[in-house]
Design an enzyme around this catalytic site. Structure first.
Site, PDB file in Angstrom:
ATOM      1  N   HIS A 164       0.811  -1.223   0.000  1.00  0.00           N
ATOM      2  CA  HIS A 164       0.000   0.000   0.000  1.00  0.00           C
ATOM      3  C   HIS A 164       0.842   1.271   0.000  1.00  0.00           C
ATOM      4  O   HIS A 164       0.331   2.357   0.270  1.00  0.00           O
ATOM      5  CB  HIS A 164      -0.959   0.005   1.205  1.00  0.00           C
ATOM      6  CG  HIS A 164      -2.060  -0.997   1.093  1.00  0.00           C
ATOM      7  ND1 HIS A 164      -2.764  -1.492   2.181  1.00  0.00           N
ATOM      8  CD2 HIS A 164      -2.589  -1.616  -0.004  1.00  0.00           C
ATOM      9  CE1 HIS A 164      -3.665  -2.363   1.761  1.00  0.00           C
ATOM     10  NE2 HIS A 164      -3.580  -2.453   0.457  1.00  0.00           N
ATOM     11  N   THR A 182      -4.131  -7.972  11.046  1.00  0.00           N
ATOM     12  CA  THR A 182      -5.083  -7.645   9.986  1.00  0.00           C
ATOM     13  C   THR A 182      -6.362  -8.435  10.168  1.00  0.00           C
ATOM     14  O   THR A 182      -6.334  -9.597  10.594  1.00  0.00           O
ATOM     15  CB  THR A 182      -4.486  -7.933   8.591  1.00  0.00           C
ATOM     16  OG1 THR A 182      -5.509  -7.759   7.596  1.00  0.00           O
ATOM     17  CG2 THR A 182      -3.934  -9.355   8.499  1.00  0.00           C
TER      18      THR A 182
END
Length: 242
Positions: free
Chosen positions: A113, A179
């Site tokens: 990201h 996550t």
């Protein structure tokens, strides 16, 4: 980028990390803030549309995140992950945009990201390292494009996907930590792991069931990661001595 050829390796470990690891170093997540920053929704500060509408607000948001990340310190989970390199071939695939893995000592980190410590030209895409420095309006890359954060915004393609997938597919062990596996397509990377791999998931909670074949440890990264790392290092030492 040409995908890495996936060759199963008994010494290969892939760590897939998310914002929960950084949160334990004091870095806030969107979820904790209800998806808001100073009353701006994530669409306003983390999308191409937001950038076109008010780039100065977007720069302020990421300048603040960059400052907070620079002040944060790697925690016990980051340090334990780096320690794996003592006996294993380790690749960290992270959704996080901070550099805490690197500062803890991990040497092979793929940021799917993007990275806060880099900026890139809005049109040129030319990257440059800025460290903890802010980006200002009117600050240009060498090719004359306004600098923007080197971050993958919502609606943009993630980076290093093929390479990360090949690494996961060749791993003998996969550690997923911090996550909820709800951000796609990055979350789909875990499904590339071989059925025979030792797969561990560390998270206090998930949005759904744990992926098939994973051992789910419900706890904090700073507590559970060192335990898993110690177990794997012991197993690696034992297997090397036989």
């Amino acid at each position: 980028m040409t995908p890495v050829k996936a060759v199963p390796s008994p010494r290969k470990i892939v760590v897939f990390s998310g914002s929960g690891v950084s949160a334990e170093s004091g870095l806030p997540t969107f979820r904790e803030a209800g998806g808001l920053w100073r009353q701006y929704a994530w669409e306003e500060v983390a999308s191409p549309q937001g950038w076109q509408k008010h780039p100065e607000v977007v720069l302020e948001f990421y300048n603040e995140r960059r400052r907070l990340a620079a002040d944060a310190q790697p925690n016990a989970a980051h340090r334990a992950i780096a320690e794996l390199e003592r006996d294993f071939d380790v690749v960290v695939v992270t959704q996080n945009v901070d550099d805490l893995h690197e500062r803890a000592g991990s040497t092979r980190v793929l940021h799917v990201h993007g990275e806060l410590v880099f900026a890139k030209g809005e049109h040129s895409g030319l990257r440059q390292r800025i460290g903890a420095a802010p980006i200002r309006m009117g600050q240009l890359c060498p090719q004359g494009s306004q600098l923007r954060p080197d971050i993958v915004w919502f609606g943009e393609s993630i980076e290093h996907y093929d390479e990360a997938q090949a690494h996961v597919a060749s791993a003998a062990r996969l550690l997923v930590v911090g996550t909820s596996l709800s951000v796609f397509p990055a979350a789909s990377l875990v499904h590339a792991a071989p059925a025979s791999a030792d797969k561990v998931l560390i998270a206090p909670e998930l949005d759904g069931a744990a992926p098939q074949g994973f051992e789910w440890l419900r706890g904090k990264a700073t507590e559970c990661v060192p335990q898993v790392v110690a177990r794997w290092l012991e197993a690696g030492t034992t297997s090397a001595g036989t």
